[in-house]
Design a protein around this motif. Structure first.
Motif, mmCIF file in Angstrom:
data_model
loop_
_atom_site.group_PDB
_atom_site.id
_atom_site.type_symbol
_atom_site.label_atom_id
_atom_site.label_comp_id
_atom_site.label_asym_id
_atom_site.label_seq_id
_atom_site.Cartn_x
_atom_site.Cartn_y
_atom_site.Cartn_z
ATOM 1 N N UNK A 86 -5.979 -36.157 5.323
ATOM 2 C CA UNK A 86 -5.138 -34.989 5.083
ATOM 3 C C UNK A 86 -3.981 -34.970 6.074
ATOM 4 N N UNK A 87 -2.751 -34.987 5.541
ATOM 5 C CA UNK A 87 -1.548 -34.979 6.367
ATOM 6 C C UNK A 87 -1.015 -33.566 6.590
ATOM 7 N N UNK A 88 -1.139 -32.707 5.562
ATOM 8 C CA UNK A 88 -0.642 -31.343 5.695
ATOM 9 C C UNK A 88 -1.249 -30.490 4.595
ATOM 10 N N UNK A 89 -1.598 -29.262 4.926
ATOM 11 C CA UNK A 89 -2.080 -28.296 3.951
ATOM 12 C C UNK A 89 -1.280 -27.015 4.100
ATOM 13 N N UNK A 90 -0.717 -26.532 2.998
ATOM 14 C CA UNK A 90 0.112 -25.332 3.009
ATOM 15 C C UNK A 90 -0.314 -24.433 1.852
ATOM 16 N N UNK A 91 -0.493 -23.135 2.074
ATOM 17 C CA UNK A 91 -0.791 -22.255 0.945
ATOM 18 C C UNK A 91 0.294 -22.358 -0.129
ATOM 19 N N UNK A 92 -0.132 -22.452 -1.389
ATOM 20 C CA UNK A 92 0.841 -22.552 -2.473
ATOM 21 C C UNK A 92 1.789 -21.364 -2.472
ATOM 22 N N UNK A 93 1.283 -20.189 -2.190
ATOM 23 C CA UNK A 93 2.152 -19.004 -2.162
ATOM 24 C C UNK A 93 3.243 -19.145 -1.108
ATOM 25 N N UNK A 94 2.934 -19.797 0.026
ATOM 26 C CA UNK A 94 3.939 -19.993 1.073
ATOM 27 C C UNK A 94 5.006 -20.987 0.632
ATOM 28 N N UNK A 95 4.608 -22.044 -0.092
ATOM 29 C CA UNK A 95 5.585 -22.999 -0.612
ATOM 30 C C UNK A 95 6.530 -22.301 -1.598
ATOM 31 N N UNK A 96 5.979 -21.436 -2.438
ATOM 32 C CA UNK A 96 6.798 -20.712 -3.417
ATOM 33 C C UNK A 96 7.781 -19.783 -2.713
ATOM 34 N N UNK A 97 7.300 -19.033 -1.729
ATOM 35 C CA UNK A 97 8.196 -18.117 -0.999
ATOM 36 C C UNK A 97 9.299 -18.890 -0.272
ATOM 37 N N UNK A 98 8.927 -20.018 0.352
ATOM 38 C CA UNK A 98 9.930 -20.810 1.076
ATOM 39 C C UNK A 98 10.978 -21.379 0.127
ATOM 40 N N UNK A 99 10.618 -21.540 -1.156
ATOM 41 C CA UNK A 99 11.567 -22.028 -2.152
ATOM 42 C C UNK A 99 12.432 -20.901 -2.725
ATOM 43 N N UNK A 100 12.229 -19.674 -2.222
ATOM 44 C CA UNK A 100 13.066 -18.550 -2.637
ATOM 45 C C UNK A 100 12.554 -17.805 -3.849
ATOM 46 N N UNK A 101 11.268 -17.965 -4.197
ATOM 47 C CA UNK A 101 10.708 -17.316 -5.373
ATOM 48 C C UNK A 101 9.551 -16.411 -4.982
ATOM 49 N N UNK A 102 9.149 -15.542 -5.908
ATOM 50 C CA UNK A 102 8.069 -14.594 -5.683
ATOM 51 C C UNK A 102 6.774 -15.181 -6.251
ATOM 52 N N UNK A 103 5.747 -15.398 -5.428
ATOM 53 C CA UNK A 103 4.518 -16.016 -5.929
ATOM 54 C C UNK A 103 3.633 -15.093 -6.750
ATOM 55 N N UNK A 104 3.912 -13.792 -6.758
ATOM 56 C CA UNK A 104 3.025 -12.860 -7.428
ATOM 57 C C UNK A 104 3.468 -12.596 -8.854
#
Length: 509
Positions: A86-104
């Motif tokens: 495992x190189x990196x684990x990131x919550x999917x919701x955090x990836x979505x927010x960082x991309x400028x979108x709303x995960x909900x």
């Protein structure tokens, strides 16, 4: 836990641990590398009406670049090297927010039903997922641990936004990516009334720009596509700019409620649509109309019957060691479609036919149906090969198909019964094997405990209901990667996933 083995295709023997695979004389060898992926958070996080909307299942998918293997679940984006580190684990919701979108999504509960690909033609990772609307995320480079950008394709150029559980499908080829999602109120005559899919075709160069926050100019939206339509993945580096992209699914009875999922002995057809590029734009079904294709070899008649998945009204299958059953209903659709040359390959899950089954034959358990469609005449595809994968002991579910650079075929699926726990199996068909014949399955990993995450119907959801892709390593073009949910923890709502990379070896062992 990482497991590296070279195994022979075997008689099916699911054992308490993955230590033994029986040999068949003259069978072809496979090289399998498998390791554990993401795991569920447990009952405290997954309490009904409190936790994430699909907390009780993995919703896993996987892609590979040759240097990285990336698994996405509703919970995390996990980046591994090909050995399973495992190189990196990131919550999917955090990836979505960082991309400028709303995960909900509008009902809340966080993102769900993700897919991921690595598009080797633009060297970018692409994720589709249901969030506030349909979300498409694109990595800024070939390293999945870096930055991502995103957009909601359906909200561009006047909408309408697909924000009501769109069940997104994802495919790509040299010319672009293809995203399809459910649109309530539209209709296609091949599937059930009142809901169909919209599909989007985005040129490759405009996909790449999404990572920089630039919305595509061309989304090429097609309305009224059939329910559960699946865009094909085509790895052909020589594909012509005007060669069509293909989309496939099965037909449904239009008279009964929820008939795409619930039907008795329904003689279905394969449905094929195309998109042909012309610069940044293009046309759906430019060679004619949507194709309705009979399912027997040569497509002169229908061979297969679709049946409601077993068992009972809740469509769930037994597992050893628990009265909680596993929800099998989402396996009723094509999980993915792969193009190799002018052929399309898919696997459909269906419930058993028990009487008046014709040439299909009767089965006690859920089965998988394999199809190879010859589309060398793009407006007139026909069935080239087809086969039934079945077991007298096991219910087979969630088959995902891959084709390597030589044309060898693998299917990775799951299996369970009242005597076994949810396990991962692999079937293989070499390009020079007899038509429609698969070797007996090898057990990739055998379940050791029941999976329990009891909902109000006393069953536990599993898998990824919108499909599971198989990825081809774009560097060696021999290794196929897939992921499935399996069971090895009795703790409620601690689902387990397994990532498997395999090669179908050319020599007899």
């Amino acid at each position: 836990m990482t497991d590296r083995r070279t195994v022979r295709n075997s008689c099916l023997a699911i054992l308490p641990t993955l230590l033994l695979v029986l040999s068949l004389s003259g069978a072809y060898a496979q090289t399998i590398v498998s390791f554990d992926g993401d795991r569920g958070p447990g009952i405290e996080t997954c309490k009904p009406k409190i936790g994430p909307i699909h907390c009780d299942r993995a919703e896993m998918d996987v892609a590979a670049s040759g240097k990285q293997v990336v698994q996405v679940t509703w919970q995390n984006v996990n980046v591994y090297d090909p050995a399973g580190n495992l190189l990196k684990s990131t919550p999917l919701s955090a990836v979505i927010r960082a991309a400028g979108l709303d995960p909900n999504p509008p009902r809340g509960g966080g993102p769900f039903e993700p897919h991921i690909i690595y598009d080797e033609f633009i060297e970018r990772w692409v994720i589709t997922v249901t969030c506030r609307n349909d979300c498409t995320l694109v990595s800024a480079g070939p390293d999945a641990t870096g930055a991502w950008g995103g957009t909601s394709l359906s909200c561009l150029q006047g909408g309408a936004c697909l924000d009501r559980d769109p069940g997104l499908k994802l495919g790509y080829d040299k010319n672009g990516i293809y995203v399809c999602g459910g649109h309530i109120g539209d209709d296609n005559l091949a599937t059930v009334p009142g809901v169909s899919y919209d599909c989007f075709a985005v040129p490759s160069n405009e996909v790449k720009a999404i990572a920089q926050g630039i919305a595509p100019t061309h989304i090429n939206r097609g309305h009224n596509m059939p329910l559960d339509i699946v865009p094909a993945i085509d790895h052909d580096p020589t594909k012509a700019a005007a060669a069509p992209a293909f989309f496939a699914n099965k037909s449904c009875d239009r008279t009964a409620q929820y008939a795409c999922q619930r039907s008795p002995n329904f003689s279905f057809d394969w449905i094929v649509n195309t998109f042909t590029w012309n610069g940044g734009g293009g046309t759906y079904n430019s060679g004619g109309s949507q194709q309705v294709i009979k399912t027997d070899v040569g497509s002169k008649s229908n061979k297969w019957l679709y049946n409601t998945p077993c068992c009972a009204d809740i469509m769930s299958i037994p597992q050893a060691g628990s009265e909680v059953t596993l929800r099998a209903a989402p396996s009723h659709r094509l999980m993915n479609v792969v193009q190799h040359g002018w052929h399309l390959y898919g696997v459909l899950g269906t419930g058993p036919c028990r009487e008046a089954c014709g040439s299909q034959g009767a089965d006690p358990n859920n089965i998988l149906i394999y199809v190879d469609l010859d589309c060398s005449q793009p407006a007139a595809c026909v069935v080239s090969q087809t086969a039934k994968l079945a077991s007298t002991d096991l219910h087979l579910e969630f088959g995902t198909i891959g084709v390597d650079g030589e044309g060898n075929i693998g299917i990775v699926g799951t299996a369970s019964s009242a005597r076994t726990n949810l396990s991962v199996l692999l079937w293989t068909h070499r390009k020079d094997d007899p038509a429609g014949r698969f070797a007996d399955p090898a057990t990739v990993v055998a379940g050791t405990q029941p999976y329990t995450c009891r909902n109000e119907k006393s069953m536990a959801p599993m898998g990824n209901s919108v499909g599971i892709l198989t990825a081809l390593d774009p560097v060696d073009r021999k290794t196929l990667w897939a992921t499935q949910q399996w069971a090895n923890d009795i703790s409620p709502c601690v689902w387990a996933t397994r990532i498997v990379g395999y090669k179908i070896m050319p020599e007899k062992q």
